[in-house]
Design an enzyme around this catalytic site. Structure first.
Site, PDB file in Angstrom:
ATOM      1  N   ASP A   8     -54.668  58.629  52.725  1.00  0.00           N
ATOM      2  CA  ASP A   8     -55.234  59.074  54.001  1.00  0.00           C
ATOM      3  C   ASP A   8     -54.668  60.453  54.340  1.00  0.00           C
ATOM      4  O   ASP A   8     -54.007  61.107  53.514  1.00  0.00           O
ATOM      5  CB  ASP A   8     -55.037  58.027  55.109  1.00  0.00           C
ATOM      6  CG  ASP A   8     -53.589  57.941  55.607  1.00  0.00           C
ATOM      7  OD1 ASP A   8     -52.706  58.641  55.048  1.00  0.00           O
ATOM      8  OD2 ASP A   8     -53.335  57.162  56.545  1.00  0.00           O
ATOM      9  N   CYS A  65     -50.355  56.256  51.981  1.00  0.00           N
ATOM     10  CA  CYS A  65     -50.656  56.591  53.378  1.00  0.00           C
ATOM     11  C   CYS A  65     -49.312  56.960  54.012  1.00  0.00           C
ATOM     12  O   CYS A  65     -48.387  57.365  53.306  1.00  0.00           O
ATOM     13  CB  CYS A  65     -51.399  55.460  54.097  1.00  0.00           C
ATOM     14  SG  CYS A  65     -50.505  53.915  54.306  1.00  0.00           S
ATOM     15  N   GLY A  66     -49.206  56.853  55.332  1.00  0.00           N
ATOM     16  CA  GLY A  66     -47.947  57.228  55.958  1.00  0.00           C
ATOM     17  C   GLY A  66     -46.807  56.348  55.486  1.00  0.00           C
ATOM     18  O   GLY A  66     -45.720  56.824  55.142  1.00  0.00           O
ATOM     19  N   THR A  67     -47.053  55.040  55.476  1.00  0.00           N
ATOM     20  CA  THR A  67     -46.028  54.077  55.065  1.00  0.00           C
ATOM     21  C   THR A  67     -46.340  53.390  53.740  1.00  0.00           C
ATOM     22  O   THR A  67     -45.455  52.760  53.154  1.00  0.00           O
ATOM     23  CB  THR A  67     -45.909  52.956  56.117  1.00  0.00           C
ATOM     24  OG1 THR A  67     -47.207  52.341  56.234  1.00  0.00           O
ATOM     25  CG2 THR A  67     -45.479  53.495  57.474  1.00  0.00           C
ATOM     26  N   GLY A  68     -47.594  53.435  53.321  1.00  0.00           N
ATOM     27  CA  GLY A  68     -48.048  52.649  52.165  1.00  0.00           C
ATOM     28  C   GLY A  68     -48.497  51.256  52.566  1.00  0.00           C
ATOM     29  O   GLY A  68     -49.078  50.527  51.752  1.00  0.00           O
ATOM     30  N   GLY A  70     -50.545  50.059  55.431  1.00  0.00           N
ATOM     31  CA  GLY A  70     -51.937  49.806  55.833  1.00  0.00           C
ATOM     32  C   GLY A  70     -52.902  49.902  54.668  1.00  0.00           C
ATOM     33  O   GLY A  70     -53.790  49.043  54.492  1.00  0.00           O
ATOM     34  N   HIS A  98     -43.092  41.418  36.929  1.00  0.00           N
ATOM     35  CA  HIS A  98     -43.149  40.043  37.419  1.00  0.00           C
ATOM     36  C   HIS A  98     -44.454  39.702  38.128  1.00  0.00           C
ATOM     37  O   HIS A  98     -44.913  38.563  38.058  1.00  0.00           O
ATOM     38  CB  HIS A  98     -41.996  39.776  38.404  1.00  0.00           C
ATOM     39  CG  HIS A  98     -40.651  39.711  37.741  1.00  0.00           C
ATOM     40  ND1 HIS A  98     -39.533  39.200  38.367  1.00  0.00           N
ATOM     41  CD2 HIS A  98     -40.242  40.104  36.501  1.00  0.00           C
ATOM     42  CE1 HIS A  98     -38.486  39.267  37.548  1.00  0.00           C
ATOM     43  NE2 HIS A  98     -38.887  39.829  36.418  1.00  0.00           N
ATOM     44  N   ARG A 109     -44.510  59.290  54.423  1.00  0.00           N
ATOM     45  CA  ARG A 109     -43.555  59.500  55.514  1.00  0.00           C
ATOM     46  C   ARG A 109     -42.269  58.707  55.269  1.00  0.00           C
ATOM     47  O   ARG A 109     -41.366  58.716  56.111  1.00  0.00           O
ATOM     48  CB  ARG A 109     -44.183  59.079  56.842  1.00  0.00           C
ATOM     49  CG  ARG A 109     -45.355  59.966  57.236  1.00  0.00           C
ATOM     50  CD  ARG A 109     -46.081  59.433  58.457  1.00  0.00           C
ATOM     51  NE  ARG A 109     -47.172  60.328  58.832  1.00  0.00           N
ATOM     52  CZ  ARG A 109     -48.225  59.970  59.571  1.00  0.00           C
ATOM     53  NH1 ARG A 109     -48.313  58.728  60.031  1.00  0.00           N
ATOM     54  NH2 ARG A 109     -49.168  60.838  59.862  1.00  0.00           N
ATOM     55  N   ARG A 132     -43.377  32.800  32.406  1.00  0.00           N
ATOM     56  CA  ARG A 132     -43.287  32.049  33.660  1.00  0.00           C
ATOM     57  C   ARG A 132     -43.892  32.828  34.818  1.00  0.00           C
ATOM     58  O   ARG A 132     -44.338  32.249  35.811  1.00  0.00           O
ATOM     59  CB  ARG A 132     -41.827  31.679  33.955  1.00  0.00           C
ATOM     60  CG  ARG A 132     -40.933  32.848  34.323  1.00  0.00           C
ATOM     61  CD  ARG A 132     -39.483  32.400  34.510  1.00  0.00           C
ATOM     62  NE  ARG A 132     -38.642  33.443  35.082  1.00  0.00           N
ATOM     63  CZ  ARG A 132     -38.086  34.430  34.365  1.00  0.00           C
ATOM     64  NH1 ARG A 132     -38.307  34.526  33.059  1.00  0.00           N
ATOM     65  NH2 ARG A 132     -37.312  35.327  34.974  1.00  0.00           N
ATOM     66  N   HIS A 133     -43.928  34.155  34.682  1.00  0.00           N
ATOM     67  CA  HIS A 133     -44.494  34.974  35.758  1.00  0.00           C
ATOM     68  C   HIS A 133     -46.009  34.833  35.827  1.00  0.00           C
ATOM     69  O   HIS A 133     -46.596  34.964  36.900  1.00  0.00           O
ATOM     70  CB  HIS A 133     -44.112  36.439  35.556  1.00  0.00           C
ATOM     71  CG  HIS A 133     -42.631  36.646  35.433  1.00  0.00           C
ATOM     72  ND1 HIS A 133     -41.765  36.397  36.478  1.00  0.00           N
ATOM     73  CD2 HIS A 133     -41.864  37.051  34.392  1.00  0.00           C
ATOM     74  CE1 HIS A 133     -40.529  36.641  36.085  1.00  0.00           C
ATOM     75  NE2 HIS A 133     -40.563  37.041  34.816  1.00  0.00           N
TER      76      HIS A 133
HETATM   77  C1  RB5 Z   1     -51.725  57.166  60.030  1.00  0.00           C
HETATM   78  O1  RB5 Z   1     -51.185  57.800  61.157  1.00  0.00           O
HETATM   79  C2  RB5 Z   1     -50.857  55.999  59.631  1.00  0.00           C
HETATM   80  O2  RB5 Z   1     -51.008  54.946  60.516  1.00  0.00           O
HETATM   81  C3  RB5 Z   1     -51.179  55.566  58.214  1.00  0.00           C
HETATM   82  O3  RB5 Z   1     -51.002  56.632  57.341  1.00  0.00           O
HETATM   83  C4  RB5 Z   1     -50.367  54.441  57.630  1.00  0.00           C
HETATM   84  O4  RB5 Z   1     -49.002  54.673  57.761  1.00  0.00           O
HETATM   85  C5  RB5 Z   1     -50.756  53.079  58.019  1.00  0.00           C
HETATM   86  O5  RB5 Z   1     -50.243  52.071  57.504  1.00  0.00           O
END
Ligand code: RB5
Length: 149
Positions: A8, A65-68, A70, A98, A109, A132-133
């Site tokens: 994103d 994305c920002g955190t991976g 979403g 695994h 981020r 096993r995995h």
């Molecule tokens: C976008 O601002 C942010 O919400 C998106 O990149 C992500 O971190 C969502 O999980």
């Protein structure tokens, strides 16, 4: 191996660098965007990579994305997709060995560029160990089947 990649607006620069990095290593990378800083919705991009794997256009994927979080949650709604969010290379290696993850996800981020490169190296440099995995991964598929009737 063909790798689908998408992101994103939070991860345009990291996607570009990771795409180039993977291409330099000899992988074919299919870019599904976004390539602008205009705000967009991460589920749309998670779905693009998940569907590319599902329909055989790509073998594995990278989502950023920002955190991976979403973007991987969205991809994981597609049956057969196992997207793992990892912030360091040990988890990335184990997600492949695994869990037979077919998408590696991380947050622009959360991790720096060098850590992101180490994560993709660990993921694409590893193989599913089976044994096993495999039975446990099959149990994940059973849950999908239970709720996709
Ligand atoms: C976008 O601002 C942010 O919400 C998106 O990149 C992500 O971190 C969502 O999980």
């Amino acid at each position: 191996m063909k790798i689908a990649i998408a992101n994103d607006h939070a991860a345009v620069e990291m996607k570009r660098e990771i795409q180039s990095y993977l291409e330099e290593k000899g992988y074919e990378v299919i870019n599904f965007g976004t390539d602008t800083n205009e705000r967009c919705n991460y589920p749309d991009y998670g779905l693009k990579v998940a569907e590319a794997i599902k329909n055989g256009e790509a073998d594995q994927g990278v989502l950023i994305c920002g955190t991976g979080i979403g973007i991987s949650l969205a991809a994981n709604k597609v049956p057969g997709i196992r997207a793992a969010v990892c912030s360091e290379p040990v988890s990335a290696r184990l997600a492949k060995q695994h869990n037979n993850a077919n998408i590696i996800a991380f947050g622009a981020r959360i991790v720096g560029m060098e850590e992101a490169k180490a994560i993709v190296d660990a993921f694409f440099g590893s193989e599913f160990l089976g044994g096993r995995h495999a039975m446990r991964v099959d149990l994940i598929s059973e849950i999908e089947k239970k709720y996709n009737k």
